[in-house]
Design a protein around this motif. Structure first.
Motif, PDB file in Angstrom:
ATOM      1  N   GLY A 108       7.044  34.706  32.072  1.00  0.00           N
ATOM      2  CA  GLY A 108       8.421  34.440  31.663  1.00  0.00           C
ATOM      3  C   GLY A 108       9.154  33.531  32.626  1.00  0.00           C
ATOM      4  O   GLY A 108      10.079  32.817  32.227  1.00  0.00           O
ATOM      5  N   ASP A 109       8.765  33.538  33.894  1.00  0.00           N
ATOM      6  CA  ASP A 109       9.398  32.693  34.905  1.00  0.00           C
ATOM      7  C   ASP A 109       8.581  31.401  35.023  1.00  0.00           C
ATOM      8  O   ASP A 109       7.422  31.428  35.423  1.00  0.00           O
ATOM      9  CB  ASP A 109       9.440  33.422  36.250  1.00  0.00           C
ATOM     10  CG  ASP A 109      10.298  32.676  37.267  1.00  0.00           C
ATOM     11  OD1 ASP A 109      10.632  31.504  37.004  1.00  0.00           O
ATOM     12  OD2 ASP A 109      10.617  33.261  38.314  1.00  0.00           O
TER      13      ASP A 109
ATOM     14  N   ARG B  64      11.976  41.226  29.509  1.00  0.00           N
ATOM     15  CA  ARG B  64      11.265  40.181  30.240  1.00  0.00           C
ATOM     16  C   ARG B  64      10.212  39.503  29.360  1.00  0.00           C
ATOM     17  O   ARG B  64       9.906  38.318  29.539  1.00  0.00           O
ATOM     18  CB  ARG B  64      10.595  40.758  31.486  1.00  0.00           C
ATOM     19  CG  ARG B  64      11.559  41.061  32.624  1.00  0.00           C
ATOM     20  CD  ARG B  64      10.823  41.588  33.825  1.00  0.00           C
ATOM     21  NE  ARG B  64      10.263  42.907  33.579  1.00  0.00           N
ATOM     22  CZ  ARG B  64       9.410  43.522  34.400  1.00  0.00           C
ATOM     23  NH1 ARG B  64       9.008  42.924  35.502  1.00  0.00           N
ATOM     24  NH2 ARG B  64       8.961  44.721  34.118  1.00  0.00           N
TER      25      ARG B  64
ATOM     26  N   ASN C  19      11.067  36.205  27.383  1.00  0.00           N
ATOM     27  CA  ASN C  19      11.117  34.898  28.039  1.00  0.00           C
ATOM     28  C   ASN C  19       9.803  34.134  27.945  1.00  0.00           C
ATOM     29  O   ASN C  19       9.741  32.962  28.331  1.00  0.00           O
ATOM     30  CB  ASN C  19      11.495  35.063  29.510  1.00  0.00           C
ATOM     31  CG  ASN C  19      12.872  35.683  29.687  1.00  0.00           C
ATOM     32  OD1 ASN C  19      13.770  35.430  28.880  1.00  0.00           O
ATOM     33  ND2 ASN C  19      13.046  36.503  30.708  1.00  0.00           N
TER      34      ASN C  19
END
Length: 445
Positions: free
Chosen positions: A208-209, A263, A266
């Motif tokens: 997600g990041d 989370r 994302n």
């Protein structure tokens, strides 16, 4: 998820897996019926099912009733050249109907490891993964594939192979030993469950990041994340359903679960059709052949040429021919407009002639008005025809861009006729305004 198989369960209370299985076989039947109605060959479907259990970081085969829980599992997890995950040593069952699929699901669910805790009488002590492999062989949609098979009527049908994989994962709930009161083997199972969920959460956070995804995604920290590698960050669409409690005693667990699921939102995956390599290569070659055929035709007709320095360009004859065609079409439009003007002027001859009480001046005035109106009408018809011609040229230029990668000189040359058309329309509007003003002045007189 629908692996409990409660007695006398209502249809609206069915779990995710039974609903998905019903939808899958319903779609297969609809595709077969559509093919029969259209007179095309019926697509062939091959469906396989696997049911795995991840118990204390050991991958177990739930379809294998002869397995020994005390012995170590010999199932291996591998990755193919395309990044897909597959297992070796797992029982695979071929099914042909919804009933057979549900029997397989029920057989595996009865073999799952469950136990009682202070929070759940029949608690799942493992993560379960029910996998459906689907392979479809159908007639190629474009009708230009080179995989040709005779259909018995002297014609050739072209086929392509598509594959898909569905992972239905039943994750065990995270446990706090203080709340569950687990001891001994139950405590060891709870720790293993939490370790798997923690590793899954780390993978979801990394995917997600964007900054973390570029560096490293810890798929190998757990066998659970390793099995789901191509479902989380691969060529797939993933849905996560969070199970929470309405009780205020479970507020912290509910909050953490919602954060965990949030989370996963994302993660952004780019999904593509899973074609076999032969179909992909043939599709690419088919596109290349079409482009080369178009280019060869342009060389034959003299549209393209290669200079002495080896640089490709459009020939002067092609540009001159294009200009002559444009001029020819404009002349045809003018001739048509003039013919309509002549026909319109012949019709009101009786109006232009003065009556018994009229004068020659009034007749001339009416005649001039009619002439101005017909001139404006001719210009308007001419501008409409020019606009239509420009639209056709723009559509042709847009189709050529797909072969040459961008707009060519021909599309740039269309800007001048477009400006000329705008000037003609603007001039026609001004003439109409003048005509209206003259009519108002005549009425006042």
């Amino acid at each position: 998820m629908g692996t409990g198989f409660d007695v006398n369960i209502m249809e609206e209370e069915l779990g995710i897996i039974p609903r998905a299985v019903h939808h899958l076989f319903k779609g297969i039947e609809e595709r077969r019926q559509v093919a029969q109605e259209q007179g095309r060959p019926v697509p062939e479907f091959k469906i396989n099912a696997q049911f795995l259990e991840l118990y204390n970081e050991e991958v177990l085969d739930l379809f294998d009733s002869t397995r020994d829980m005390k012995q170590k599992s010999h199932i291996k997890i591998h990755e193919d050249a395309n990044g897909g995950i597959y297992t070796v040593g797992v029982t695979t069952r071929t099914v042909s109907s919804e009933t057979e699929m549900m029997q397989c699901l029920k057989l595996g669910a009865l073999s799952r490891t469950t136990a009682s805790t202070q929070m759940n009488v029949q608690s799942s002590r493992s993560h379960a993964i029910f996998t459906i492999h689907l392979c479809q062989v159908r007639v190629c949609q474009e009708g230009e594939n080179d995989n040709k098979v005779s259909n018995g009527n002297g014609e050739m049908d072209e086929y392509e192979t598509l594959t898909a994989k569905f992972h239905f994962v039943d994750l065990a709930g995270s446990e706090r030993l203080k709340r569950t009161g687990a001891t001994g083997d139950r405590a060891k199972e709870g720790i293993s469950i939490n370790c798997g969920l923690l590793a899954l959460g780390n993978v979801i956070s990394a995917l997600g990041d964007r900054s973390k995804r570029a560096s490293h995604v810890p798929y190998r920290d757990s066998k659970l994340t390793r099995l789901l590698q191509d479902s989380l960050g691969g060529n797939s669409q993933t849905v996560m359903i969070a199970c929470i409690s309405p009780s205020d005693r479970d507020f912290m667990e509910t909050l953490n679960t919602l954060k965990y699921a949030n989370r996963a939102r994302n993660i952004k995956n780019k999904v593509m059709v899973n074609q076999d390599k032969a179909s992909q290569q043939i599709s690419a070659l088919r596109t290349e052949i079409a482009r080369l055929q178009m280019e060869l035709m342009e060389y034959k007709t003299g549209k393209r040429m290669v200079g002495e320095d080896g640089v490709e360009s459009f020939s002067d004859m092609f540009h001159e021919n294009s200009m002559l065609q444009t001029e020819n079409s404009n002349l045809r439009v003018r001739v048509k407009a003039m013919q309509e003007t002549i026909d319109a002027q012949r019709a009101p001859e009786s109006v232009s002639r003065p009556g018994e009480g009229g004068t020659e001046e009034i007749g001339n005035m009416i005649q001039s008005y009619i002439k101005e109106i017909e001139d404006l009408r001719a210009k308007l018809l001419e501008s409409e025809a020019v606009n239509e011609n420009l639209r056709k040229n723009l559509s042709r230029a847009s189709t050529r861009q797909s072969f040459y990668g961008g707009p060519g000189s021909f599309s740039n040359a269309l800007m001048a006729p477009e400006k000329e058309t705008a000037d003609i329309i603007e001039l026609a509007k001004k003439d109409l305004e003048k005509l209206k003003k003259r009519e108002k002045k005549k009425k006042k007189r």
